[in-house]
Each structure stands twice: as C-alpha cells, then as structure tokens.
Design a protein around this motif. Structure first.
Motif, PDB file in Angstrom:
ATOM      1  N   TYR A 176      11.092  -1.907  -5.414  1.00  0.00           N
ATOM      2  CA  TYR A 176      11.473  -1.121  -6.593  1.00  0.00           C
ATOM      3  C   TYR A 176      11.135  -1.880  -7.869  1.00  0.00           C
ATOM      4  CZ  TYR A 176      13.978   1.790  -3.229  1.00  0.00           C
ATOM      5  OH  TYR A 176      14.297   2.600  -2.176  1.00  0.00           O
TER       6      TYR A 176
ATOM      7  N   GLN B  77       7.006  -1.864  -8.103  1.00  0.00           N
ATOM      8  CA  GLN B  77       6.450  -0.619  -8.638  1.00  0.00           C
ATOM      9  C   GLN B  77       6.719  -0.492 -10.135  1.00  0.00           C
ATOM     10  OE1 GLN B  77       9.045   3.210  -7.949  1.00  0.00           O
ATOM     11  NE2 GLN B  77       9.107   2.083  -6.055  1.00  0.00           N
ATOM     12  N   THR B  78       7.820  -1.116 -10.604  1.00  0.00           N
ATOM     13  CA  THR B  78       8.178  -1.011 -12.021  1.00  0.00           C
ATOM     14  C   THR B  78       7.186  -1.755 -12.911  1.00  0.00           C
ATOM     15  OG1 THR B  78      10.529  -0.798 -11.453  1.00  0.00           O
ATOM     16  CG2 THR B  78      10.030  -1.497 -13.694  1.00  0.00           C
TER      17      THR B  78
ATOM     18  N   ARG C 249      17.579  -1.603  -9.174  1.00  0.00           N
ATOM     19  CA  ARG C 249      16.976  -1.277 -10.463  1.00  0.00           C
ATOM     20  C   ARG C 249      15.530  -0.847 -10.232  1.00  0.00           C
ATOM     21  NH1 ARG C 249      18.695   0.364 -15.198  1.00  0.00           N
ATOM     22  NH2 ARG C 249      17.166   0.018 -16.831  1.00  0.00           N
ATOM     23  N   CYS C 250      15.087   0.224 -10.916  1.00  0.00           N
ATOM     24  CA  CYS C 250      13.726   0.737 -10.701  1.00  0.00           C
ATOM     25  C   CYS C 250      13.294   1.471 -11.972  1.00  0.00           C
ATOM     26  CB  CYS C 250      13.733   1.680  -9.498  1.00  0.00           C
ATOM     27  SG  CYS C 250      12.095   2.228  -9.023  1.00  0.00           S
ATOM     28  N   PHE C 251      12.238   0.988 -12.631  1.00  0.00           N
ATOM     29  CA  PHE C 251      11.883   1.466 -13.965  1.00  0.00           C
ATOM     30  C   PHE C 251      13.152   1.449 -14.829  1.00  0.00           C
ATOM     31  CE2 PHE C 251       8.508   3.034 -11.223  1.00  0.00           C
ATOM     32  CZ  PHE C 251       7.402   2.594 -11.916  1.00  0.00           C
TER      33      PHE C 251
ATOM     34  N   HIS D 138      10.451   5.765  -0.697  1.00  0.00           N
ATOM     35  CA  HIS D 138       9.543   4.612  -0.670  1.00  0.00           C
ATOM     36  C   HIS D 138       8.115   4.989  -1.079  1.00  0.00           C
ATOM     37  CE1 HIS D 138      12.233   2.535   2.606  1.00  0.00           C
ATOM     38  NE2 HIS D 138      12.793   2.565   1.422  1.00  0.00           N
ATOM     39  N   LYS D 139       7.656   6.141  -0.617  1.00  0.00           N
ATOM     40  CA  LYS D 139       6.223   6.432  -0.713  1.00  0.00           C
ATOM     41  C   LYS D 139       5.873   7.603  -1.633  1.00  0.00           C
ATOM     42  CE  LYS D 139       5.613   6.635   3.899  1.00  0.00           C
ATOM     43  NZ  LYS D 139       4.908   6.602   5.209  1.00  0.00           N
TER      44      LYS D 139
ATOM     45  N   HIS E 185       6.583   7.914  -4.962  1.00  0.00           N
ATOM     46  CA  HIS E 185       6.185   7.453  -6.304  1.00  0.00           C
ATOM     47  C   HIS E 185       6.709   8.368  -7.404  1.00  0.00           C
ATOM     48  CE1 HIS E 185       2.513   5.053  -4.593  1.00  0.00           C
ATOM     49  NE2 HIS E 185       3.503   5.087  -3.751  1.00  0.00           N
TER      50      HIS E 185
ATOM     51  N   ASN F 156       1.907  -1.612 -12.926  1.00  0.00           N
ATOM     52  CA  ASN F 156       0.918  -1.039 -13.849  1.00  0.00           C
ATOM     53  C   ASN F 156       0.506  -2.047 -14.910  1.00  0.00           C
ATOM     54  OD1 ASN F 156       0.943   1.364 -12.498  1.00  0.00           O
ATOM     55  ND2 ASN F 156       2.119   2.491 -14.032  1.00  0.00           N
TER      56      ASN F 156
ATOM     57  N   GLN G 186       2.051  11.533  -3.544  1.00  0.00           N
ATOM     58  CA  GLN G 186       2.098  10.687  -4.745  1.00  0.00           C
ATOM     59  C   GLN G 186       1.088  11.149  -5.791  1.00  0.00           C
ATOM     60  OE1 GLN G 186      -0.223   6.641  -4.464  1.00  0.00           O
ATOM     61  NE2 GLN G 186       0.881   6.861  -2.558  1.00  0.00           N
TER      62      GLN G 186
ATOM     63  N   THR H 144       0.836  -1.206   0.000  1.00  0.00           N
ATOM     64  CA  THR H 144       0.000   0.000   0.000  1.00  0.00           C
ATOM     65  C   THR H 144       0.869   1.253   0.000  1.00  0.00           C
ATOM     66  OG1 THR H 144      -1.664  -1.254   1.204  1.00  0.00           O
ATOM     67  CG2 THR H 144      -1.926   1.135   1.187  1.00  0.00           C
ATOM     68  N   HIS H 145       2.013   1.190   0.715  1.00  0.00           N
ATOM     69  CA  HIS H 145       2.929   2.336   0.740  1.00  0.00           C
ATOM     70  C   HIS H 145       3.893   2.332  -0.451  1.00  0.00           C
ATOM     71  CE1 HIS H 145       2.549   2.587   5.433  1.00  0.00           C
ATOM     72  NE2 HIS H 145       1.465   2.964   4.807  1.00  0.00           N
ATOM     73  N   LYS H 146       4.381   1.153  -0.826  1.00  0.00           N
ATOM     74  CA  LYS H 146       5.519   1.093  -1.737  1.00  0.00           C
ATOM     75  C   LYS H 146       5.210   0.444  -3.088  1.00  0.00           C
ATOM     76  CE  LYS H 146       8.356  -0.900   1.375  1.00  0.00           C
ATOM     77  NZ  LYS H 146       9.630  -1.327   1.997  1.00  0.00           N
TER      78      LYS H 146
ATOM     79  N   SER I  87      12.852  -6.598  -4.892  1.00  0.00           N
ATOM     80  CA  SER I  87      12.363  -5.556  -3.984  1.00  0.00           C
ATOM     81  C   SER I  87      11.100  -4.861  -4.495  1.00  0.00           C
ATOM     82  CB  SER I  87      13.460  -4.502  -3.814  1.00  0.00           C
ATOM     83  OG  SER I  87      13.613  -3.779  -5.031  1.00  0.00           O
TER      84      SER I  87
ATOM     85  N   HIS J  21       2.854   1.440  -5.376  1.00  0.00           N
ATOM     86  CA  HIS J  21       2.562   2.452  -6.403  1.00  0.00           C
ATOM     87  C   HIS J  21       1.438   2.009  -7.342  1.00  0.00           C
ATOM     88  CE1 HIS J  21       6.866   4.344  -6.060  1.00  0.00           C
ATOM     89  NE2 HIS J  21       6.456   3.860  -4.906  1.00  0.00           N
TER      90      HIS J  21
ATOM     91  N   GLN K 162      -1.821   2.884  -6.874  1.00  0.00           N
ATOM     92  CA  GLN K 162      -3.013   3.732  -6.788  1.00  0.00           C
ATOM     93  C   GLN K 162      -3.288   4.538  -8.052  1.00  0.00           C
ATOM     94  OE1 GLN K 162      -0.635   3.512  -4.341  1.00  0.00           O
ATOM     95  NE2 GLN K 162      -1.651   3.092  -2.386  1.00  0.00           N
ATOM     96  N   GLN K 163      -2.241   5.036  -8.702  1.00  0.00           N
ATOM     97  CA  GLN K 163      -2.464   5.879  -9.882  1.00  0.00           C
ATOM     98  C   GLN K 163      -3.170   5.105 -10.988  1.00  0.00           C
ATOM     99  OE1 GLN K 163       1.072   7.666 -11.595  1.00  0.00           O
ATOM    100  NE2 GLN K 163      -0.148   9.022 -12.885  1.00  0.00           N
TER     101      GLN K 163
END
Lengths: 296, 296
Positions: free
Chosen positions: A276, A279-280, B22-24, B76-77, B79, A283, B279, A75-77, A274, A79, A81-82
C-alpha cells in the motif's frame, strides 16, 4: 536496430514466454530462462508500453523486490503499469533469488531473511550458497545483457523495495556505468548493520568482514562518492522495520552527505512497509527515472 | 452527524477491524462481522480517503468481485486507491460468497462457478444452498445498512467484474432506490443464458424458471426500464469468456435499447478478462460514479 528488435520480440532465442496480458497502452509479459549465474531457471516480468511493442527503444527500470517476494508481488500490487504506459517506460521485475525446482536443488533456510526469497543481490562466497546465490552477477551481467539483447531498451535505471532497495543502492553505486538513475523505497540502507543482513551475510560470506563492507549500500556510497545528479528515496514514517533498526535510513543520509551525493529523502507520514506504501509513491519513482533518462 | 461518525469509526459495535494500512491520502481497512443473512462471518475491505477519516460524508462505491475471488483480489490488484484518494471516494469490496470456517459448515461444489467463491449475489431458494447463499439480502440489506451506520457514507453506487458485474447490474436495477449509479466490468449480462449461470441457478433455484428470470441482469433491465441517467460498461475485446458465450454482452445492449436505458458500452481492443484489464479501466468507473454522485 528496430527491425532486429521487432524480429527478436516474437522470436526470443533465450527466453520462454509464460504469459502476455494487455494492460493500459501496453502489455504485461512474463518470461523464464535458464540462468548460468544461479544454475536455475529464473522468471521475470516485464511491462512493455506500446512504443516498445512497436520496436522503439524506451527507457527501462529494473525493480528489485524485497524479502519473500518473487516477480509477482510488485507486478500485481505495485501499480506501476499506468505511469509506465503514460511515459512510455519499460519496467522489469526479476525474482529475488534462485529457487528449488524439479530440476534444481537450491539451498534454503527456515529464516525468511536468509536463503530462497532473500539473496541481497550479492554473489555469495561460502558453501552451500556460492553455487546458486549469485544474484549480483545475475542482475548486473546476465539479466542486464539479456534484456538489452531481447528488448528495445534505451537506458536502464534501478530501484527496489526493502532488501531490493538495498540492492538498487548497492548495485547502482557499485556499477554506475550500467545505470542512469537510482531510487529506492524503504531500503535496507546498511545491510551489514541490520539483523537481517548480518544473518544473511554470515551465511553468504562467513567471517570475512571485508566482503560485508562491499555488500553494504551506505558504505559503498561513501566509498565511491557522487555518481548521480540526484537519487530519490521514500520511507514510511510508521514502518515497523524502521523502528526495529532493519533499515538504518540515517546511515544512508550520512553516507550521501559524506559522498556529496544529492539525496531526496522523504519520510511519508503514517505509511508502513507494505505494498500500500509502494503503490502510493511508485509514480514519483517512475517519473524520477524518466527525467534522469531524458538527461542521459 | 460528523461527531457520531467519528465516534463510531474508532468504536465499531458490529465490526471487528482486521487491518489498517495507510494508502495514498487515506487508509485501506479490512473488517469482519457476523452475518445474519449468510449465517457466517463475512469479511470486506473498505478504502477510506482522508475526508472520510475526518468524518465528512463521502460518496461510496460497492465493488462486487467475480468467481473465485474474495475481498483481497480487487483490493490488491484493482488499483482503485489512487483515484478514490484523489476524488475523496470510499470503495467497499465484499467477499463473493459465504465460506466454511471452524464455526460454520457451508455447502460447496467442486465447480468453481458454483458454491463458495460464486453466489451470483442472489438469494438461493433450494437446499442445501438456501441456508447460507443469501448474498442479495447480504449486499442490499445487511451490508448496505451496516456500512451506512458505521461509516460516513453519502450516496452509494454499485459496480463489479464478471459475476460481480452481473451482481452490480442485477441489484442496481432491482433496487434502484438504493443506488445512485451503476457500472460493470466484463459483466455476465444474462446469467440464465450462460453455462456458468445455468449450472449455478440449477443448484440455487432448481427448475423454477421464474426465479431464473428474476436473477438475470438483462431481463431485469428490460422489465424495469430506465433507472439511471447512464450506465458504463467496459468489456475486453479479447476476453476468452466473451468468445465462450459466458458474458452475452449483446443481450445487455438489446435490453438497454428496449428499456431506453442509456448505456456507454466500450469494447477495449486486445484486453482480456484479467485484473490487468480491471486496473486499466477502473479509474473511468470511479469517475463515472463520482459524477453521478455529484448529480444525485
């Protein structure tokens, strides 16, 4: 139906509302409730887009988290919601297991992959676990029915990360009439063949290996055959738990081939285990469930 | 320049790399370093899109967090990673203040709006704070120069949330030659007139009110006049700290009017002071800084 929902949203009979925060075009809510499956209080988060807050039925995603997590982590990490706001989707994140509290003394284990924060979303058969560790029943019966009665939910898809990815694959194929779509992020694909799962199933099921087989996602898929038009799985290629043999992604690939279950499996270069990584790719998972819901 | 950067990225002389994920299409890094401004070790996170990892200079955003936060909260939060990845922007999130450690005994205060986790991004003049609480010098001189020497940064914009929004407005207008763009989320607009800021400034500056005025964002804007083509500020309309008088958003509006500083101020219906609000609006802030960087 919309009126009865609008009524129930402001007057949940079985739920205690813990928090409400506006987030994109919707609200992030938290609830707790007394569970008969786990004999504890359980907490979950639910993101409700404005369409749902207005009483319109929306497709929902049940997101099962991994070892050590509770409802907060994704819920926090995560991503999510968007995209849920954009598409008008609900996302529910339950806890990963029952927890001890002032009112309930729940078994635990010092290993992070067994006990509180674990559960593997199965119903344990062995003492001391079988009293509380009934997360399969909690997810597919109790919480499932509660969500349908308390929120304006249309169809439900299931996803999750790591141990929760195992839960999504296992429950999605064991109870295909309940879910319209399945996906997973970095799932434990063959729990009965990973060191984590073997440690947990020794505790939860003992030596009866027939129970282990029923709690193994790859074996369940092979047994029941194709259930969904397609399933989506993302896996970080640089995930240390993949290298360690905890995830056994190739066994999922083999099982889907044998089951003739179409599988989109993507190894994402450089990505680890992770949030990270979560969130990647999240979507794409939300869009997968949204498209499957449109077809259902 | 690109070669010297590529060399320094893998061989930071003044930095200790704590983590890489790594992130996006990029990487989230954490670093620590010994600060001469605060006489402590300081930690910051930095998101580097692939363009930066390949050695190309990218526009950067310095994000200042609010009371009680450290580098983790927005990392973390918040976004921000997806939009930074899409646009090829760097985002740096420093800690909000010096911290005690095994090696350093830093003053503190039991009130969460004074001391460790606070700082207001000013240089304290009074004991015991003046030894370590020099976050203005840390941000606009030490960290600023360090970032420019260690990473392939083109221009730098500044933003922040709450106490960090105050920091972004204050430092952006006090040192306009350093920054190409300014924005803020739920900023403390007139620290010297909020209960939080008054408590902190009594500690950091004592009774010399001329120092308070120099540490008040609205008064600084009024004093120095227009510095940027436009600034962007988002404020949750249901923010309890707005109702409480901690934020004084109308004073920012008045100051910008007097300074003829174009201000886009948006009150977002239903939104509170939380990271669920951050966010929701952060993509627009990243785009604001990106557009201003293109014009610079």
């Amino acid at each position: 139906m919309q009126n009865s929902y609008s009524h129930s949203l402001s007057n949940h009979k079985q739920l205690t509302q813990k928090s409400v925060n506006r987030c994109f075009n919707g609200e992030q809510h938290y609830y707790s409730h007394e569970s008969t499956s786990t004999k504890t209080s359980m907490t979950f988060s639910i993101y409700l887009p404005d369409e749902a807050l207005a009483g319109r039925r929306c497709p929902a995603i049940l997101y099962l988290s991994g070892l050590t997590c509770n409802a907060d982590n994704v819920t926090h990490k995560g991503h999510f919601q968007q995209k849920c706001s954009e598409l008008g989707m609900i996302l529910i994140a339950p806890d990963t297991s029952p927890r001890s509290s002032e009112d309930s003394d729940v078994p635990n284990d010092e290993r992070y992959f067994v006990g509180q924060g674990a559960s593997y979303y199965v119903d344990a058969t062995q003492a001391p676990w079988s009293d509380n560790f009934n997360m399969q029943s909690y997810i597919v019966d109790e919480l499932y029915d509660l969500l349908r009665s308390e929120f304006p939910i249309d169809s439900i898809g299931i996803t999750g990360h790591s141990m929760g990815g195992h839960g999504a694959l296992l429950l999605g194929f064991k109870f295909p009439s309940k879910f319209v779509s399945v996906s997973a992020l970095s799932p434990v694909c063959a729990a009965s063949e990973s060191a984590w799962g073997q440690a947990a199933y020794t505790e939860y099921f003992g030596d009866d290996k027939s129970l282990w087989v029923q709690a193994d996602a790859a074996q369940m898929i092979e047994k029941v055959g194709q259930q969904y038009a397609s399933i989506l799985v993302d896996q970080g290629a640089a995930d240390n738990f993949l290298a360690e043999g905890q995830l056994q992604t190739s066994k999922l690939q083999d099982a889907c081939a044998k089951a003739e279950q179409p599988l989109t499996l993507r190894y994402q270069a450089g990505h680890d285990h992770s949030y990270y990584f979560i969130q990647t790719v999240i979507n794409d998972h939300i869009e997968h469930h949204w498209h499957m819901a449109q077809m259902s």
